[in-house]
Design a protein around this motif. Structure first.
Motif, PDB file in Angstrom:
ATOM      1  N   GLN A  70       0.827  -1.207   0.000  1.00 40.17           N
ATOM      2  CA  GLN A  70       0.000   0.000   0.000  1.00 40.17           C
ATOM      3  C   GLN A  70       0.863   1.260   0.000  1.00 40.17           C
ATOM      4  O   GLN A  70       0.576   2.234  -0.715  1.00 40.17           O
ATOM      5  CB  GLN A  70      -0.938  -0.012   1.208  1.00 40.17           C
ATOM      6  N   GLU A  71       1.928   1.245   0.801  1.00 41.60           N
ATOM      7  CA  GLU A  71       2.823   2.396   0.848  1.00 41.60           C
ATOM      8  C   GLU A  71       3.558   2.579  -0.487  1.00 41.60           C
ATOM      9  O   GLU A  71       3.678   3.689  -1.000  1.00 41.60           O
ATOM     10  CB  GLU A  71       3.839   2.216   1.990  1.00 41.60           C
ATOM     11  N   TRP A  72       4.039   1.456  -1.032  1.00 35.57           N
ATOM     12  CA  TRP A  72       4.744   1.508  -2.314  1.00 35.57           C
ATOM     13  C   TRP A  72       3.820   2.030  -3.410  1.00 35.57           C
ATOM     14  O   TRP A  72       4.213   2.877  -4.225  1.00 35.57           O
ATOM     15  CB  TRP A  72       5.250   0.114  -2.676  1.00 35.57           C
ATOM     16  N   GLU A  73       2.601   1.531  -3.451  1.00 28.09           N
ATOM     17  CA  GLU A  73       1.650   1.939  -4.487  1.00 28.09           C
ATOM     18  C   GLU A  73       1.300   3.411  -4.368  1.00 28.09           C
ATOM     19  O   GLU A  73       1.183   4.124  -5.378  1.00 28.09           O
ATOM     20  CB  GLU A  73       0.382   1.085  -4.401  1.00 28.09           C
ATOM     21  N   THR A  74       1.140   3.902  -3.146  1.00 29.96           N
ATOM     22  CA  THR A  74       0.817   5.315  -2.935  1.00 29.96           C
ATOM     23  C   THR A  74       1.918   6.211  -3.490  1.00 29.96           C
ATOM     24  O   THR A  74       1.654   7.187  -4.197  1.00 29.96           O
ATOM     25  CB  THR A  74       0.631   5.600  -1.429  1.00 29.96           C
ATOM     26  N   VAL A  75       3.155   5.861  -3.172  1.00 34.86           N
ATOM     27  CA  VAL A  75       4.287   6.641  -3.661  1.00 34.86           C
ATOM     28  C   VAL A  75       4.405   6.525  -5.177  1.00 34.86           C
ATOM     29  O   VAL A  75       4.621   7.515  -5.886  1.00 34.86           O
ATOM     30  CB  VAL A  75       5.608   6.180  -2.990  1.00 34.86           C
ATOM     31  N   ASP A  76       4.244   5.315  -5.690  1.00 30.98           N
ATOM     32  CA  ASP A  76       4.417   5.084  -7.129  1.00 30.98           C
ATOM     33  C   ASP A  76       3.373   5.855  -7.940  1.00 30.98           C
ATOM     34  O   ASP A  76       3.689   6.434  -8.989  1.00 30.98           O
ATOM     35  CB  ASP A  76       4.315   3.592  -7.439  1.00 30.98           C
ATOM     36  N   LEU A  77       2.144   5.869  -7.480  1.00 33.67           N
ATOM     37  CA  LEU A  77       1.096   6.609  -8.193  1.00 33.67           C
ATOM     38  C   LEU A  77       1.346   8.112  -8.141  1.00 33.67           C
ATOM     39  O   LEU A  77       1.074   8.831  -9.105  1.00 33.67           O
ATOM     40  CB  LEU A  77      -0.276   6.273  -7.599  1.00 33.67           C
ATOM     41  N   ALA A  78       1.861   8.578  -7.002  1.00 34.87           N
ATOM     42  CA  ALA A  78       2.196   9.998  -6.891  1.00 34.87           C
ATOM     43  C   ALA A  78       3.322  10.353  -7.856  1.00 34.87           C
ATOM     44  O   ALA A  78       3.294  11.407  -8.515  1.00 34.87           O
ATOM     45  CB  ALA A  78       2.602  10.331  -5.458  1.00 34.87           C
ATOM     46  N   LEU A  79       4.300   9.474  -7.969  1.00 39.88           N
ATOM     47  CA  LEU A  79       5.411   9.710  -8.888  1.00 39.88           C
ATOM     48  C   LEU A  79       4.973   9.584 -10.341  1.00 39.88           C
ATOM     49  O   LEU A  79       5.481  10.290 -11.218  1.00 39.88           O
ATOM     50  CB  LEU A  79       6.548   8.730  -8.598  1.00 39.88           C
TER      51      LEU A  79
END
Length: 219
Positions: A70-79
């Motif tokens: 969930q944390e990885w996906e949140t950052v990845d979508l923001a990037l």
């Protein structure tokens, strides 16, 4: 975890929108800024996506989503949103449907690196084959410098000596003596030192032509 505030501050430093003619400059700025903030690992695939679902004690997949994913996906979508914000309307079309930053980055590299290589090859051919023809020396040298500058912009180093050699090849036959002398020199000649004798010969040609003694042939 990367915060939205951090990503917003990065966006303000990305001033180039990607299009068909500026891939090298765009990629250089984007990589430099994102690496400086330790965020490029999402784009190049270094930071691999963690498992999405929790495994139970018997190593069976459950329907529970892991917090690391969930944390990885949140950052990845923001990037991914950050990347899209640096694309022109035409460039955005190439990443439609991409779900991760790595997928989008790879797609853009595949698309624009090909165009980029074609541009470099065309500039190299134009640079190496340019002929003086009927142009004055200054105009001929200006054309060469313009192509040289374009090559430098796309990341290709072109030395003053490279430009001098190419210019010598593009000069017509009346400059054969200057060509021979310069090529025989042991020390490196500057562009200013190269230009001076060419202008002197051009002036002498036209002076002789003016007085009816000699007409400088022009290709």
């Amino acid at each position: 975890m990367t915060t939205p505030v951090k990503i917003e501050s990065v966006l303000g430093m990305l001033t180039i929108l990607l299009n068909d003619s500026n891939y090298s400059k765009w990629a250089f700025q984007f990589k430099s800024v994102l690496r400086g903030y330790k965020l490029f690992d999402h784009f190049d695939g270094t930071l691999v996506c963690p498992p999405k679902f929790v495994l139970n004690t018997e190593t069976r997949v459950t329907k529970e989503i892991t917090s690391t994913f969930q944390e990885w996906e949140t950052v990845d979508l923001a990037l991914l949103s950050l990347l899209i914000a640096t694309l022109s309307d035409d460039a955005i079309e190439h990443v439609l449907g991409c779900k991760t930053t790595n997928e989008a980055w790879s797609t853009l590299e595949d698309r624009f690196a090909t165009i980029f290589k074609s541009i470099i090859n065309m500039l190299k051919i134009e640079f190496q084959n340019l002929q003086k023809g009927a142009d004055y020396i200054d105009k001929f040298l200006s054309k060469l410098k313009s192509i040289k500058d374009q090559l430098i912009v796309v990341g290709k180093c072109v030395s003053d000596n490279d430009m001098i050699i190419v210019a010598l090849v593009g000069l017509p036959r009346e400059y054969v003596i200057i060509r021979t002398v310069i090529l025989a020199q042991v020390t490196t000649i500057s562009l200013k030192g190269f230009r001076a004798p060419l202008l002197n010969l051009e002036l002498n040609c036209w002076s002789s032509s003016l007085y009816g003694c000699y007409v400088c042939p022009r290709d």
